[in-house]
Design a protein around this motif. Structure first.
Motif, PDB file in Angstrom:
ATOM      1  N   GLY A 263     -11.339   0.002  -4.720  1.00  0.00           N
ATOM      2  CA  GLY A 263     -10.915  -1.172  -3.953  1.00  0.00           C
ATOM      3  C   GLY A 263      -9.988  -0.795  -2.816  1.00  0.00           C
ATOM      4  N   PHE A 264      -9.126   0.180  -3.077  1.00  0.00           N
ATOM      5  CA  PHE A 264      -8.212   0.653  -2.034  1.00  0.00           C
ATOM      6  C   PHE A 264      -8.986   1.210  -0.842  1.00  0.00           C
ATOM      7  N   LEU A 265     -10.039   1.962  -1.113  1.00  0.00           N
ATOM      8  CA  LEU A 265     -10.830   2.545  -0.024  1.00  0.00           C
ATOM      9  C   LEU A 265     -11.487   1.449   0.822  1.00  0.00           C
ATOM     10  N   LEU A 266     -12.057   0.444   0.163  1.00  0.00           N
ATOM     11  CA  LEU A 266     -12.675  -0.648   0.914  1.00  0.00           C
ATOM     12  C   LEU A 266     -11.617  -1.427   1.696  1.00  0.00           C
ATOM     13  N   GLY A 267     -10.481  -1.692   1.048  1.00  0.00           N
ATOM     14  CA  GLY A 267      -9.410  -2.397   1.740  1.00  0.00           C
ATOM     15  C   GLY A 267      -8.902  -1.634   2.946  1.00  0.00           C
ATOM     16  N   SER A 287       0.365  -7.846  -0.932  1.00  0.00           N
ATOM     17  CA  SER A 287       1.041  -7.665  -2.218  1.00  0.00           C
ATOM     18  C   SER A 287       0.531  -8.671  -3.239  1.00  0.00           C
ATOM     19  N   LEU A 288       0.389  -9.906  -2.810  1.00  0.00           N
ATOM     20  CA  LEU A 288      -0.129 -10.950  -3.707  1.00  0.00           C
ATOM     21  C   LEU A 288      -1.550 -10.630  -4.154  1.00  0.00           C
ATOM     22  N   LEU A 289      -2.373 -10.139  -3.218  1.00  0.00           N
ATOM     23  CA  LEU A 289      -3.751  -9.786  -3.538  1.00  0.00           C
ATOM     24  C   LEU A 289      -3.813  -8.641  -4.542  1.00  0.00           C
ATOM     25  N   GLY A 290      -2.830  -7.744  -4.483  1.00  0.00           N
ATOM     26  CA  GLY A 290      -2.811  -6.614  -5.408  1.00  0.00           C
ATOM     27  C   GLY A 290      -2.302  -6.959  -6.793  1.00  0.00           C
ATOM     28  N   GLY A 314      -7.227  -3.546  -6.160  1.00  0.00           N
ATOM     29  CA  GLY A 314      -7.156  -2.292  -5.399  1.00  0.00           C
ATOM     30  C   GLY A 314      -7.170  -2.517  -3.897  1.00  0.00           C
ATOM     31  N   THR A 315      -7.916  -3.543  -3.437  1.00  0.00           N
ATOM     32  CA  THR A 315      -7.906  -3.830  -1.994  1.00  0.00           C
ATOM     33  C   THR A 315      -6.515  -4.267  -1.548  1.00  0.00           C
ATOM     34  N   GLY A 316      -5.802  -4.997  -2.427  1.00  0.00           N
ATOM     35  CA  GLY A 316      -4.431  -5.373  -2.100  1.00  0.00           C
ATOM     36  C   GLY A 316      -3.484  -4.190  -2.130  1.00  0.00           C
ATOM     37  N   GLY A 317      -3.887  -3.116  -2.819  1.00  0.00           N
ATOM     38  CA  GLY A 317      -3.071  -1.914  -2.864  1.00  0.00           C
ATOM     39  C   GLY A 317      -2.877  -1.257  -1.510  1.00  0.00           C
ATOM     40  N   VAL A 319      -1.345  -2.416   0.700  1.00  0.00           N
ATOM     41  CA  VAL A 319       0.026  -2.703   1.130  1.00  0.00           C
ATOM     42  C   VAL A 319       0.808  -1.396   1.249  1.00  0.00           C
ATOM     43  N   ASN A 320       0.520  -0.417   0.378  1.00  0.00           N
ATOM     44  CA  ASN A 320       1.193   0.879   0.465  1.00  0.00           C
ATOM     45  C   ASN A 320       0.834   1.620   1.746  1.00  0.00           C
ATOM     46  N   LEU A 321      -0.430   1.513   2.134  1.00  0.00           N
ATOM     47  CA  LEU A 321      -0.890   2.168   3.351  1.00  0.00           C
ATOM     48  C   LEU A 321      -0.157   1.609   4.564  1.00  0.00           C
ATOM     49  N   VAL A 322      -0.064   0.289   4.647  1.00  0.00           N
ATOM     50  CA  VAL A 322       0.589  -0.360   5.782  1.00  0.00           C
ATOM     51  C   VAL A 322       2.093  -0.116   5.751  1.00  0.00           C
ATOM     52  N   ALA A 323       2.721  -0.361   4.595  1.00  0.00           N
ATOM     53  CA  ALA A 323       4.169  -0.222   4.494  1.00  0.00           C
ATOM     54  C   ALA A 323       4.605   1.229   4.670  1.00  0.00           C
ATOM     55  N   GLY A 324       3.842   2.167   4.080  1.00  0.00           N
ATOM     56  CA  GLY A 324       4.211   3.576   4.184  1.00  0.00           C
ATOM     57  C   GLY A 324       4.157   4.087   5.611  1.00  0.00           C
TER      58      GLY A 324
END
Length: 407
Positions: A263-267, A287-290, A314-317, A319-324
């Motif tokens: 899901g993270f990869l698709l997101g 964050s809510l989606l995750g 996982g798509t909501g995960g 958030v780490n990519l954007v925040a990091g």
């Protein structure tokens, strides 16, 4: 911005390949050493300790070790770490070292990870600017995740096909190749922290903590990254008992575990197509989606449905990519390595706590119930944090308006 465009930058491409090699090599070594120790001792605890030692250095001294990368040229730090790790791995191939020596060598290898990782993360914004950095950072995350998985899978096969020592020799070679690529393709840049501004390593580390704690935007970006990680680490850690509880075996556990990173990869694919100035505004929603789909885990008795829910989480995960990425771009140049050390150490500590809490809760209420409770706690924290953040912004706006009218 496409992956092809950032790969055209040879400095970035060299760092990407070197990091992938080093990460895969680390995973090869971890499984090979665990097998070696278990074969000699017959102790599952001793085998698991080999994994723990390699991660422990981040918790014990990550921010201090990361500060080294602000005091010295970052590519020099990366090359030095690679060249020091190679002989440490080879030392494990000599004779039959006792367990205490194996753990000591692993600890020394682990101590070289924080300065290497922080130097790499701090260097990327200098190589790729603006949205190119966001894309490059996403690709780096993808490569690291793939290298970790392949390292474990290939590591077991290599040990079976060759030997533990042969696998460790390949790990040492990966570090040497990595260092060669960095020397050949990455431009030397001066140290971020000028000599006249240096003090003791501990004082500089403390300054990194003060920066992250006192800088409102950095602090908030870190909180979103921490909450995003807390949400997904519990289901990943409990995927095996959750799958077993639903009547699935090893394959089901593997599919369930893979659903979140998938899901993270698709997101990631979609979030990178959002305008750069809009991404950080999506942090509360991501964050809510995750978190929200994980709340349903205790009430689902269908494995395919649970895979779908965890995939959405996982798509909501992302958030780490954007925040990091925003965290590193916001951080002052001379503080990047120290701030990264603070962030990663906080992340590792929180993940460890969440895994322990999730494991403890799984006993009395079952693995699915534990995932749901952790998600509920995370969601409550997110809501409180978001509301307080908005209240602080509104109060700041009111104060600015009052000062403006008095002026």
């Amino acid at each position: 911005m496409t992956y092809r465009s950032v790969l055209a930058n040879r400095e970035y491409a060299a760092i990407l390949v070197s990091q992938g090699l080093s990460t895969a090599g680390d995973q090869l070594a971890r499984i090979a050493i665990a097998l070696l120790v278990y074969d000699r001792t017959g102790s599952a605890f001793a085998a698991s300790a080999t994994y723990a030692v390699s991660y422990l250095t981040y918790l014990l001294g990550g921010p201090v070790l990361a500060a080294i990368s602000d005091r010295n040229p970052r590519v020099t730090v990366m090359v030095a770490c690679d060249l020091l790790r190679a002989p440490l791995v080879l030392a494990l191939c000599l004779g039959n070292p006792p367990l205490w020596l194996v753990l000591t060598l692993l600890g020394l290898m682990g101590a070289l990870a924080p300065p290497f990782d922080s130097a790499r993360s701090a260097l990327l914004p200098d190589i790729l600017e603006g949205d190119r950095y966001i894309t490059g950072n996403a690709l780096m995350s993808l490569v690291l995740q793939t290298a970790q998985v392949l390292g474990f899978v290939v590591g077991g096969a290599l040990v079976a096909a060759t030997s533990v020592k042969g696998t460790l020799a390949l790990d040492a070679a990966s570090f040497i190749i990595s260092a060669g690529m960095l020397l050949a393709f990455v431009r030397h840049r001066p140290a971020a922290l000028a000599a006249q501004h240096r003090s003791s390593l501990l004082r500089e580390t403390a300054a990194g903590f003060r920066l992250v704690a006192g800088h409102r935007e950095l602090r908030h970006l870190l909180v979103y990254a921490l909450l995003g990680s807390a949400a997904v680490i519990a289901p990943e850690g409990l995927a095996v008992p959750v799958a077993a509880g639903l009547g699935g075996g090893e394959t089901a556990a593997g599919v369930l575990t893979a659903s979140i990173p998938a899901g993270f990869l698709l997101g990631s694919y979609f979030i990178l197509r959002v305008d750069a100035d809009q991404r950080t505004r999506l942090l509360p929603l991501l964050s809510l989606l995750g978190i929200a789909p994980l709340l349903l885990t205790p009430f689902v008795d269908s494995l395919p449905l649970l895979v779908a829910l965890w995939f959405i989480a996982g798509t909501g995960g992302t958030v780490n990519l954007v925040a990091g990425a925003a965290f590193m771009q916001t951080c002052p140049h001379e503080f990047r390595s120290r701030a990264y050390g603070v962030a990663v150490t906080s992340l590792n500590a929180l993940q460890g706590v969440v895994l322990l809490v999730g494991g403890a809760l799984a006993g009395p209420m079952g693995a699915q119930g534990a995932v749901g409770v952790v998600a509920a706690i995370t969601l409550t924290t997110l809501v409180v944090f978001t509301l307080r953040n908005r209240a602080a912004v509104a109060a700041q706006g009111t104060d600015d308006l009052v000062r403006s009218s008095h002026g």
